[in-house]
Design a protein around this motif. Structure first.
Motif, short mmCIF file in Angstrom:
data_model
loop_
_atom_site.label_atom_id
_atom_site.label_comp_id
_atom_site.label_asym_id
_atom_site.label_seq_id
_atom_site.Cartn_x
_atom_site.Cartn_y
_atom_site.Cartn_z
N ALA A 72 0.84 -1.20 0.00
CA ALA A 72 0.00 0.00 0.00
C ALA A 72 0.87 1.25 0.00
O ALA A 72 0.47 2.31 0.48
N ILE A 73 2.07 1.12 -0.53
CA ILE A 73 3.01 2.25 -0.54
C ILE A 73 2.54 3.30 -1.54
O ILE A 73 2.18 2.99 -2.67
N GLY A 74 2.54 4.52 -1.09
CA GLY A 74 2.18 5.63 -1.96
C GLY A 74 3.08 6.81 -1.67
O GLY A 74 3.98 6.74 -0.83
N ALA A 75 2.82 7.89 -2.34
CA ALA A 75 3.64 9.08 -2.17
C ALA A 75 3.30 9.84 -0.89
O ALA A 75 4.08 10.65 -0.42
N ALA A 83 5.66 16.75 -6.15
CA ALA A 83 7.11 16.92 -6.09
C ALA A 83 7.83 15.72 -6.72
O ALA A 83 8.86 15.90 -7.37
N LEU A 84 7.30 14.53 -6.53
CA LEU A 84 7.94 13.34 -7.09
C LEU A 84 7.78 13.24 -8.59
O LEU A 84 8.67 12.75 -9.29
N GLY A 85 6.66 13.70 -9.10
CA GLY A 85 6.41 13.60 -10.54
C GLY A 85 6.51 12.17 -11.02
O GLY A 85 6.01 11.25 -10.39
N ALA A 86 7.20 11.95 -12.12
CA ALA A 86 7.33 10.62 -12.70
C ALA A 86 8.16 9.68 -11.84
O ALA A 86 8.09 8.45 -12.00
N GLU A 87 8.93 10.22 -10.89
CA GLU A 87 9.74 9.37 -10.01
C GLU A 87 8.88 8.43 -9.17
O GLU A 87 9.34 7.39 -8.70
#
Length: 140
Positions: A72-75, A83-87
């Protein structure tokens, strides 16, 4: 007693699933999070037998045996997503690769990948339950 690992245990899905499983089942939980202190605080507010919960940083995934893995990992926050964008795809791929490596070595393990962003569209400080409602600002 079956053991369920929850990766991203401080996020919306992770907290909600942890709370529900501890309230309604006898499963043992291996909880993984970036914010171990926040996760420990969350768990301390739930009355639970200490031998049912193992809290670890995400980098320790794979150190314990698990029968089921919930990724269930998310930003986190919307600001962090931006801030992460495509990362964000690289991060998701990293943890998916870790889990699939674990499953190759333990093929009887079940794996679920879940994301709440498309479902809720917002963050809440409490676990979601059966009374939760999806609301969307239609004119937004």
């Amino acid at each position: 007693m079956a053991t369920i690992a929850i990766l991203g245990a401080t996020g919306q899905i992770g907290r909600s699933l942890t709370f529900d499983l501890l309230e309604r089942s006898e499963f043992k939980l291996n909880l993984y999070a970036r914010n171990v202190e926040g996760l420990s605080e969350f768990i301390s507010n739930i009355k639970v037998e200490q031998n049912r919960v193992q809290i670890s940083p995400l980098v320790k995934f794979g150190d314990h045996d698990q029968d089921v893995i919930v990724n269930a990992i998310g930003a986190g926050s919307r600001a962090r997503q931006l801030a992460l964008g495509a990362e964000i795809f690289t991060i998701s791929q990293h943890y998916d690769d870790l889990v699939t490596g674990y499953i190759r070595a333990n093929p009887e393990t079940l794996y679920f990948f879940l994301s709440s962003g498309a479902v809720y569209g917002f963050e809440t400080p409490w676990p979601v339950n059966q009374d939760g409602r999806f609301t969307y600002p239609v004119n937004g």
